[in-house]
Scaffold this motif. Structure first.
Motif, PDB file in Angstrom:
ATOM      1  N   ILE A   1       0.799  -1.145  -0.043  1.00 36.39           N
ATOM      2  CA  ILE A   1       0.120   0.043  -0.064  1.00 36.39           C
ATOM      3  C   ILE A   1       0.954   1.384  -0.113  1.00 36.39           C
ATOM      4  O   ILE A   1       1.711   1.479   1.072  1.00 36.39           O
ATOM      5  CB  ILE A   1      -0.846   0.030   1.252  1.00 36.39           C
ATOM      6  CG1 ILE A   1      -1.977  -1.152   1.276  1.00 36.39           C
ATOM      7  CG2 ILE A   1      -1.568   1.390   1.280  1.00 36.39           C
ATOM      8  CD1 ILE A   1      -2.676  -1.191   2.333  1.00 36.39           C
ATOM      9  N   THR A   2       0.831   1.970  -1.007  1.00 38.08           N
ATOM     10  CA  THR A   2       1.958   3.054  -1.193  1.00 38.08           C
ATOM     11  C   THR A   2       1.085   4.538  -1.441  1.00 38.08           C
ATOM     12  O   THR A   2       0.239   4.516  -2.366  1.00 38.08           O
ATOM     13  CB  THR A   2       2.716   2.758  -2.356  1.00 38.08           C
ATOM     14  OG1 THR A   2       3.143   1.573  -2.369  1.00 38.08           O
ATOM     15  CG2 THR A   2       3.896   3.787  -2.573  1.00 38.08           C
ATOM     16  N   LEU A   3       1.546   5.548  -0.802  1.00 39.80           N
ATOM     17  CA  LEU A   3       1.084   6.829  -0.829  1.00 39.80           C
ATOM     18  C   LEU A   3       2.223   7.901  -0.887  1.00 39.80           C
ATOM     19  O   LEU A   3       2.453   8.353   0.254  1.00 39.80           O
ATOM     20  CB  LEU A   3      -0.033   7.221  -0.029  1.00 39.80           C
ATOM     21  CG  LEU A   3      -0.554   8.663  -0.119  1.00 39.80           C
ATOM     22  CD1 LEU A   3      -1.171   8.832  -1.514  1.00 39.80           C
ATOM     23  CD2 LEU A   3      -1.797   8.822   1.189  1.00 39.80           C
ATOM     24  N   VAL A   4       2.569   8.030  -1.826  1.00 39.56           N
ATOM     25  CA  VAL A   4       3.802   8.621  -1.890  1.00 39.56           C
ATOM     26  C   VAL A   4       3.910   9.666  -3.095  1.00 39.56           C
ATOM     27  O   VAL A   4       4.033   9.241  -4.329  1.00 39.56           O
ATOM     28  CB  VAL A   4       5.399   7.834  -2.405  1.00 39.56           C
ATOM     29  CG1 VAL A   4       6.555   8.771  -2.277  1.00 39.56           C
ATOM     30  CG2 VAL A   4       5.772   6.800  -1.188  1.00 39.56           C
ATOM     31  N   PRO A   5       3.572  10.835  -2.934  1.00 35.19           N
ATOM     32  CA  PRO A   5       3.521  11.765  -3.875  1.00 35.19           C
ATOM     33  C   PRO A   5       4.834  11.889  -5.024  1.00 35.19           C
ATOM     34  O   PRO A   5       5.822  11.879  -4.633  1.00 35.19           O
ATOM     35  CB  PRO A   5       3.642  13.352  -2.980  1.00 35.19           C
ATOM     36  CG  PRO A   5       3.172  12.875  -1.888  1.00 35.19           C
ATOM     37  CD  PRO A   5       3.602  11.481  -1.480  1.00 35.19           C
ATOM     38  N   GLY A   6       4.105  11.709  -6.294  1.00 31.47           N
ATOM     39  CA  GLY A   6       5.054  11.690  -7.360  1.00 31.47           C
ATOM     40  C   GLY A   6       5.540  10.402  -7.682  1.00 31.47           C
ATOM     41  O   GLY A   6       6.241  10.271  -8.730  1.00 31.47           O
ATOM     42  N   SER A   7       5.245   9.364  -6.913  1.00 33.96           N
ATOM     43  CA  SER A   7       5.676   7.954  -7.153  1.00 33.96           C
ATOM     44  C   SER A   7       4.779   7.161  -8.056  1.00 33.96           C
ATOM     45  O   SER A   7       3.550   7.238  -8.008  1.00 33.96           O
ATOM     46  CB  SER A   7       5.966   7.384  -5.811  1.00 33.96           C
ATOM     47  OG  SER A   7       6.063   5.885  -6.141  1.00 33.96           O
ATOM     48  N   SER A   8       5.114   6.433  -9.170  1.00 37.06           N
ATOM     49  CA  SER A   8       4.548   5.910  -9.989  1.00 37.06           C
ATOM     50  C   SER A   8       3.801   4.815  -9.120  1.00 37.06           C
ATOM     51  O   SER A   8       2.848   3.884  -9.864  1.00 37.06           O
ATOM     52  CB  SER A   8       5.104   5.355 -11.199  1.00 37.06           C
ATOM     53  OG  SER A   8       6.391   4.639 -10.911  1.00 37.06           O
ATOM     54  N   ARG A   9       4.589   4.236  -8.225  1.00 34.58           N
ATOM     55  CA  ARG A   9       4.025   3.054  -7.222  1.00 34.58           C
ATOM     56  C   ARG A   9       2.718   3.356  -6.390  1.00 34.58           C
ATOM     57  O   ARG A   9       2.143   2.559  -5.774  1.00 34.58           O
ATOM     58  CB  ARG A   9       5.102   2.567  -6.400  1.00 34.58           C
ATOM     59  CG  ARG A   9       6.290   1.868  -7.188  1.00 34.58           C
ATOM     60  CD  ARG A   9       7.175   1.266  -6.369  1.00 34.58           C
ATOM     61  NE  ARG A   9       8.496   0.937  -6.961  1.00 34.58           N
ATOM     62  CZ  ARG A   9       9.428   0.117  -6.701  1.00 34.58           C
ATOM     63  NH1 ARG A   9       9.381   0.198  -5.159  1.00 34.58           N
ATOM     64  NH2 ARG A   9      10.284  -0.122  -7.208  1.00 34.58           N
TER      65      ARG A   9
ATOM     66  N   THR B   1      -4.348 -11.191   5.536  1.00 31.09           N
ATOM     67  CA  THR B   1      -2.992 -11.212   4.890  1.00 31.09           C
ATOM     68  C   THR B   1      -2.393 -10.053   5.250  1.00 31.09           C
ATOM     69  O   THR B   1      -3.001  -9.058   5.736  1.00 31.09           O
ATOM     70  CB  THR B   1      -3.145 -10.899   3.325  1.00 31.09           C
ATOM     71  OG1 THR B   1      -4.086 -10.033   3.333  1.00 31.09           O
ATOM     72  CG2 THR B   1      -3.925 -12.187   2.870  1.00 31.09           C
ATOM     73  N   ILE B   2      -1.190  -9.843   5.079  1.00 29.77           N
ATOM     74  CA  ILE B   2      -0.460  -8.773   5.685  1.00 29.77           C
ATOM     75  C   ILE B   2      -0.202  -7.915   4.354  1.00 29.77           C
ATOM     76  O   ILE B   2       0.232  -8.176   3.174  1.00 29.77           O
ATOM     77  CB  ILE B   2       0.763  -9.206   6.253  1.00 29.77           C
ATOM     78  CG1 ILE B   2       0.622 -10.548   7.289  1.00 29.77           C
ATOM     79  CG2 ILE B   2       1.705  -8.057   6.630  1.00 29.77           C
ATOM     80  CD1 ILE B   2      -0.175  -9.863   8.389  1.00 29.77           C
ATOM     81  N   ALA B   3      -0.110  -6.513   4.439  1.00 27.69           N
ATOM     82  CA  ALA B   3       0.343  -5.464   3.714  1.00 27.69           C
ATOM     83  C   ALA B   3       1.298  -4.738   4.024  1.00 27.69           C
ATOM     84  O   ALA B   3       1.355  -4.173   5.459  1.00 27.69           O
ATOM     85  CB  ALA B   3      -0.784  -4.734   3.104  1.00 27.69           C
ATOM     86  N   ASN B   4       2.246  -4.281   3.488  1.00 24.88           N
ATOM     87  CA  ASN B   4       3.254  -3.259   3.596  1.00 24.88           C
ATOM     88  C   ASN B   4       3.062  -2.093   3.194  1.00 24.88           C
ATOM     89  O   ASN B   4       2.650  -1.600   2.182  1.00 24.88           O
ATOM     90  CB  ASN B   4       4.682  -3.782   2.880  1.00 24.88           C
ATOM     91  CG  ASN B   4       5.417  -4.663   3.638  1.00 24.88           C
ATOM     92  OD1 ASN B   4       5.670  -4.634   4.992  1.00 24.88           O
ATOM     93  ND2 ASN B   4       6.157  -5.462   2.881  1.00 24.88           N
ATOM     94  N   ILE B   5       3.003  -1.071   4.389  1.00 25.96           N
ATOM     95  CA  ILE B   5       2.334   0.316   3.983  1.00 25.96           C
ATOM     96  C   ILE B   5       3.540   1.268   3.994  1.00 25.96           C
ATOM     97  O   ILE B   5       4.398   1.348   4.825  1.00 25.96           O
ATOM     98  CB  ILE B   5       1.501   0.803   5.239  1.00 25.96           C
ATOM     99  CG1 ILE B   5       0.271  -0.241   5.315  1.00 25.96           C
ATOM    100  CG2 ILE B   5       1.079   2.297   4.999  1.00 25.96           C
ATOM    101  CD1 ILE B   5      -0.614   0.250   6.269  1.00 25.96           C
ATOM    102  N   LYS B   6       3.446   2.105   3.011  1.00 22.75           N
ATOM    103  CA  LYS B   6       4.450   3.303   2.851  1.00 22.75           C
ATOM    104  C   LYS B   6       3.637   4.491   2.678  1.00 22.75           C
ATOM    105  O   LYS B   6       3.324   4.914   1.415  1.00 22.75           O
ATOM    106  CB  LYS B   6       5.314   2.848   1.698  1.00 22.75           C
ATOM    107  CG  LYS B   6       6.345   3.918   1.328  1.00 22.75           C
ATOM    108  CD  LYS B   6       7.335   4.335   2.471  1.00 22.75           C
ATOM    109  CE  LYS B   6       8.269   5.351   1.968  1.00 22.75           C
ATOM    110  NZ  LYS B   6       9.102   5.703   3.022  1.00 22.75           N
ATOM    111  N   ASP B   7       3.131   5.118   3.443  1.00 21.68           N
ATOM    112  CA  ASP B   7       2.526   6.323   3.447  1.00 21.68           C
ATOM    113  C   ASP B   7       3.154   7.445   3.641  1.00 21.68           C
ATOM    114  O   ASP B   7       3.175   8.009   5.058  1.00 21.68           O
ATOM    115  CB  ASP B   7       1.080   6.425   4.273  1.00 21.68           C
ATOM    116  CG  ASP B   7       0.039   7.387   3.907  1.00 21.68           C
ATOM    117  OD1 ASP B   7       0.368   8.552   3.637  1.00 21.68           O
ATOM    118  OD2 ASP B   7      -1.141   7.246   4.028  1.00 21.68           O
ATOM    119  N   ASP B   8       3.738   8.276   3.136  1.00 19.54           N
ATOM    120  CA  ASP B   8       4.511   9.503   3.392  1.00 19.54           C
ATOM    121  C   ASP B   8       3.499  10.755   3.590  1.00 19.54           C
ATOM    122  O   ASP B   8       4.134  11.656   4.347  1.00 19.54           O
ATOM    123  CB  ASP B   8       5.483   9.953   2.046  1.00 19.54           C
ATOM    124  CG  ASP B   8       6.645   8.995   2.068  1.00 19.54           C
ATOM    125  OD1 ASP B   8       6.679   7.998   2.830  1.00 19.54           O
ATOM    126  OD2 ASP B   8       7.368   9.294   1.072  1.00 19.54           O
TER     127      ASP B   8
END
Length: 240
Positions: A71-79, A177-184
């Motif tokens: 789960i990714t929320l990084v401004p400007g990232s295509s991911r 299930t497990i999710a990896n979060i990257k929320d900047d």
């Protein structure tokens, strides 16, 4: 249809799961799913529907599995795959101690039975006192206290988000299930356990999925025996 699984290898309860449940009859205005959930949680299990809704899982939360999706929320990232997200930290409804009182099931003069569970992240003493007719032994009283606290502490910190599509980079979004979060944006990162999943589809927004996640090891419906259980630190790997 039901699919029955087992808790992780380390989740060996010190309590006997075959202990009968005294209050096994359905309660007033209690639906079928709520009844089954209450009975199985008494034995340390969790119920959830399969992604397609074709069957119901009965198993223990698997906190030791490899993360499936990101789960990714990084401004400007295509991911970035998050449409919107919120994180909530609240101690308002989480007690510091849960104390359960009952009485034994013997004949004649009955003796008091007590059990307790504690929330290790409480900042002040805020106890809850419960009387329960099911607490006929110390083991039952402790289990009831642990269940009550688990259901409260799962809302101590949770992360909710809407993501694009019905599947992530590792497969279909699914409970347990497990999710990896990257929320900047919210400042949240780390592995979390998916508690609920809601699939949505519309002509305007296409396919999206609403997720609710909680830290690993938060939901423990019974007390591990300690021989192989990991330390109870559900918030160690999460940055808030």
């Amino acid at each position: 249809d039901l699919k029955v699984g087992a808790p992780p290898a380390w989740n060996k309860s010190k309590h006997k799961r075959k202990t009968p449940i005294k209050d096994a009859k359905p309660k007033d205005n209690e639906g079928g799913m709520a009844y089954l959930s209450r009975i199985f949680m008494h034995h340390g299990y969790w119920l959830w529907a399969s992604p397609g809704g074709g069957y119901i899982h009965i198993a223990g939360p698997e906190y030791d599995q490899t993360p499936l999706n990101d789960i990714t929320l990084v401004p400007g990232s295509s991911r970035t795959n998050v449409i919107s997200a919120t994180s909530t930290t609240s101690t308002r409804d989480v007690p510091s101690h849960v104390l359960v009182r009952g009485s034994d099931s013997g004949r004649g003069q009955k003796s008091a039975v007590k059990g307790m569970a504690t929330f290790p992240f409480a900042r002040r003493f805020k106890p809850v006192y419960l009387g329960d007719s099911n607490a006929t032994t110390t083991e039952k009283a402790e289990r009831i206290a642990a269940q009550f606290l688990a259901k409260k502490q799962k809302d101590f910190f949770h992360y909710e988000c809407s993501v694009v599509g019905h599947a992530g980079n590792g497969g279909v979004w699914a409970v347990n299930t497990i999710a990896n979060i990257k929320d900047d944006v919210l400042g949240v990162s780390g592995p979390m356990w998916i508690e609920s999943v809601s699939f949505r589809q519309s002509r305007g927004s296409g396919t999206t999925t609403d997720l609710k996640l909680i830290p690993l090891n938060t939901l423990l419906f019974d007390i591990p025996d300690g021989s192989s259980a990991p330390a109870f630190e559900p918030y160690k790997n999460i940055v808030i």
